[in-house]
Design an enzyme around this catalytic site. Structure first.
Site, short mmCIF file in Angstrom:
data_model
loop_
_atom_site.label_atom_id
_atom_site.label_comp_id
_atom_site.label_asym_id
_atom_site.label_seq_id
_atom_site.Cartn_x
_atom_site.Cartn_y
_atom_site.Cartn_z
N SER A 225 0.83 -1.21 0.00
CA SER A 225 0.00 0.00 0.00
C SER A 225 0.86 1.25 0.00
CB SER A 225 -0.85 -0.01 1.27
OG SER A 225 -1.47 1.23 1.46
N TYR B 159 -2.28 -1.41 10.91
CA TYR B 159 -2.49 -1.83 9.52
C TYR B 159 -1.28 -1.42 8.67
CZ TYR B 159 -3.87 -1.33 4.65
OH TYR B 159 -3.87 -1.39 3.28
N LYS C 152 1.81 -3.71 6.59
CA LYS C 152 2.20 -3.63 5.17
C LYS C 152 3.72 -3.44 5.05
CE LYS C 152 -1.63 -4.58 3.33
NZ LYS C 152 -1.76 -5.88 2.67
C1 UD1 Z 1 -5.98 4.45 3.46
C2 UD1 Z 1 -4.61 4.13 2.95
C3 UD1 Z 1 -4.66 3.02 1.96
C4 UD1 Z 1 -5.35 1.83 2.56
C5 UD1 Z 1 -6.74 2.24 2.98
C6 UD1 Z 1 -7.44 1.08 3.64
C7 UD1 Z 1 -3.19 6.10 2.93
C8 UD1 Z 1 -2.74 7.27 2.16
N1 UD1 Z 1 -4.05 5.31 2.30
O1 UD1 Z 1 -6.65 5.07 2.40
O2 UD1 Z 1 -3.36 2.63 1.59
O3 UD1 Z 1 -5.42 0.78 1.63
O4 UD1 Z 1 -6.66 3.32 3.92
O5 UD1 Z 1 -8.66 1.45 4.16
O6 UD1 Z 1 -2.83 5.87 4.05
N2 UD1 Z 1 -13.04 10.62 3.41
C9 UD1 Z 1 -14.05 11.50 3.75
N3 UD1 Z 1 -15.21 11.01 4.27
C10 UD1 Z 1 -15.42 9.66 4.45
C11 UD1 Z 1 -14.38 8.76 4.09
C12 UD1 Z 1 -13.20 9.27 3.60
O7 UD1 Z 1 -13.91 12.72 3.60
O8 UD1 Z 1 -16.48 9.29 4.94
C13 UD1 Z 1 -11.79 11.14 2.84
C14 UD1 Z 1 -10.56 10.82 3.66
O9 UD1 Z 1 -10.33 11.82 4.62
C15 UD1 Z 1 -9.49 10.78 2.58
C16 UD1 Z 1 -10.23 10.28 1.34
O10 UD1 Z 1 -11.60 10.50 1.61
O11 UD1 Z 1 -9.02 12.06 2.31
C17 UD1 Z 1 -10.00 8.80 1.07
O12 UD1 Z 1 -10.22 8.08 2.27
P1 UD1 Z 1 -10.29 6.48 2.30
O13 UD1 Z 1 -11.14 5.99 1.19
O14 UD1 Z 1 -10.63 6.08 3.68
O15 UD1 Z 1 -8.81 6.02 1.93
P2 UD1 Z 1 -7.40 6.45 2.56
O16 UD1 Z 1 -7.55 6.82 3.98
O17 UD1 Z 1 -6.77 7.39 1.62
#
Ligand code: UD1
Length: 364
Positions: free
Chosen positions: A134, A159, A163
Site C-alpha cells: 500500500s 495496519y 504492510k
Molecule cells: C488508506 C490508505 C490506503 C489503505 C486504505 C485502507 C493512505 C494514504 N491510504 O486510504 O493505503 O489501503 O486506507 O482502508 O494511508 N473521506 C471523507 N469522508 C469519508 C471517508 C473518507 O472525507 O467518509 C476522505 C478521507 O479523509 C481521505 C479520502 O476520503 O481524504 C480517502 O479516504 P479512504 O477511502 O478512507 O482512503 P485512505 O484513507 O486514503
C-alpha cells in the site's frame, strides 16, 4: 492460453489468497482472461461465497476454491498436490481504524498467517509471488508525486505497520530463497548431481494507491461489512439514500480546495496490473522489485463528489466535518516505473470508476 513446461496443455495455476475480496475477485477474473487458472484461498471472513458464483458466471468456468485461512496449511494439502506456478497474496485485514483497536488481530492475520503461507510456498518451490502492499508505507510524502525511492515513514497504524513488515518479510524471504538457489546450483554443477537447480522466488511488491470502482458488469464490486470507512462506498451509499450524508473529513488542509488529495484508480486497472506483474516475474525469474500502482493524478474529496455527480446525475448529500485522525494531506503516485517495466498504466478515468461504483451500488 498461457502454456508452460510444467503444465503442458493446461492453464498455469495461480493461488490467490483473498481471491473473494474486492481487489482479489477482480484479479481472479483478469487472470482467467489472461489464460491462467486462478485458485482461490479465502476463508470468507470479509466476503461471501456468492462472489464465487458471480466470478464463475463472468468467466463461464468453475474455479478451484479453498475456504480456509491461508495460514491453515494443514487444510491445504490438496492445493499443493498439483504444481502452482505463482501466487498473489491479498488476504489481510484492511481497516486502518479497526487496526488501532485490534492490533493483535492485524499482526496475527496480516503477518502470522502470511508467514505460514509464504513458508508453504517456498517449501513447495513456488517461483512467482505478487504481494499486495500500500502507498500507506510512504506516510505523508515530502515530495509529490511519490516514487518508489521515497523514504518510508514510521507507520501510524497497526495496519500500515503490517504492510511495511510484510514487505520486509518478503525481502528476507527473497534473500533466503536466493541463497538456497545458489547452493542448489553449486550442488547441481558437482559431478554426482542429477537434480535440476532450484530457482529463487521472484517477488513483486505492489503499492496500491486508492482502488475504487467495480466490474462494468456490476457482478462484482466492493462489499463493505457495516458502515464503510472508505470514501467511495460511503459516497455511493449516501447517494443511494442509505446514509443521511457523507461527511467530508476537513476542508482546511493546504490543498487547492482544502480537502485531502488521493490517487484513485479503477479496480479493473489494478487487477490488470497483477497480471502484468506476473508476466514480469516470468520474464525475470528470481527478481524482486517494487511498483507503485496509481493513475499519477491526485483528486480532492470535493473533486470526487463533483465527478460522481457529473458521471451519474445523482446528487451526493454531504457536509464538511472535522478532520479524521491519521489522514495524510496529499498523496499521489509517480507511476512511471510500472509503465516502463510492467508495460502497465491506468486506462479508466475517475469518471468511469465512479459510474461503475454507482452501477454496483444500485444492483446491491
Ligand atoms: C488508506 C490508505 C490506503 C489503505 C486504505 C485502507 C493512505 C494514504 N491510504 O486510504 O493505503 O489501503 O486506507 O482502508 O494511508 N473521506 C471523507 N469522508 C469519508 C471517508 C473518507 O472525507 O467518509 C476522505 C478521507 O479523509 C481521505 C479520502 O476520503 O481524504 C480517502 O479516504 P479512504 O477511502 O478512507 O482512503 P485512505 O484513507 O486514503
Amino acid at each position: 492460453m498461457n502454456q508452460g513446461d510444467d503444465f503442458p496443455g493446461e492453464r498455469r495455476r495461480i493461488a490467490v489468497t483473498g481471491g473473494a475480496g474486492f481487489i482479489g475477485s477482480h484479479t481472479v477474473v483478469a487472470l482467467y482472461e489472461a489464460g491462467y487458472a486462478p485458485v482461490i484461498v479465502d476463508d470468507l471472513r470479509n466476503s461471501s461465497d456468492e462472489v464465487l458464483s458471480k466470478i464463475e458466471g463472468l468467466i463461464g468456468a468453475s474455479i478451484e476454491f479453498y475456504s480456509v485461512d491461508c495460514g491453515d496449511i494443514s487444510s491445504l494439502s490438496q492445493l499443493f498436490a498439483a504444481p502452482i506456478h505463482g501466487a498473489i497474496h491479498f488476504a489481510a485485514d484492511k481497516s486502518v481504524g479497526e487496526s488501532v483497536n485490534e492490533p493483535e488481530q492485524y499482526f496475527a492475520n496480516n503477518l502470522g498467517s502470511m508467514a505460514r503461507w509464504i513458508a508453504a510456498l517456498r517449501h513447495h518451490g513456488v517461483q512467482h509471488l505478487v504481494f499486495s502492499s500500500s502507498c500507506t508505507v510512504y506516510g505523508e510524502p515530502t515530495l509529490l508525486p511519490v516514487d518508489e525511492k521515497a523514504p518510508q515513514q514510521e507507520a501510524t497504524s497497526p495496519y500500515g505497520y503490517t504492510k511495511q513488515a510484510g514487505e520486509q518479510l518478503l525481502r528476507y524471504v527473497h534473500a533466503a530463497s536466493s541463497a538456497d538457489a545458489a547452493s542448489s546450483a553449486d550442488a547441481a554443477s558437482s559431478a554426482d548431481a542429477t537434480s535440476k537447480p532450484q530457482q529463487a522466488m521472484g517477488i513483486a511488491l505492489l503499492r496500491y494507491f486508492n482502488p475504487i470502482g467495480a466490474h462494468p458488469s456490476a457482478a462484482i464490486g466492493e462489499l463493505p461489512i457495516g458502515t464503510p470507512a472508505n470514501l467511495v462506498p460511503f459516497l455511493t451509499q449516501a447517494a443511494a439514500g442509505l446514509r443521511d450524508e457523507l461527511v467530508v473529513f476537513g476542508n482546511n488542509y493546504p490543498t487547492a480546495d482544502g480537502t485531502c488529495v488521493r490517487d484513485y484508480l479503477h479496480v479493473c486497472d489494478l487487477a490488470e496490473a497483477h497480471v502484468a506483474a506476473l508476466a514480469h516475474l516470468e520474464r525475470t525469474p528470481g527478481d524482486i522489485d517494487i511498483f507503485n500502482l496509481g493513475s499519477g493524478s491526485g483528486h480532492s474529496v470535493l473533486d470526487v463528489i463533483r465527478t460522481f455527480e457529473a458521471a451519474t446525475g445523482v446528487a451526493v448529500p454531504h457536509r464538511i466535518g472535522p478532520r479524521r485522525a491519521g489522514d495524510v494531506v496529499s498523496v499521489y503516485a509517480a507511476a512511471d516505473k510500472a509503465a516502463d517495466i510492467l508495460g502497465w498504466r491506468t486506462k479508466r478515468s475517475l469518471h468511469v470508476a465512479l459510474a461503475d461504483a454507482w452501477r454496483w451500488q444500485q444492483q446491491l
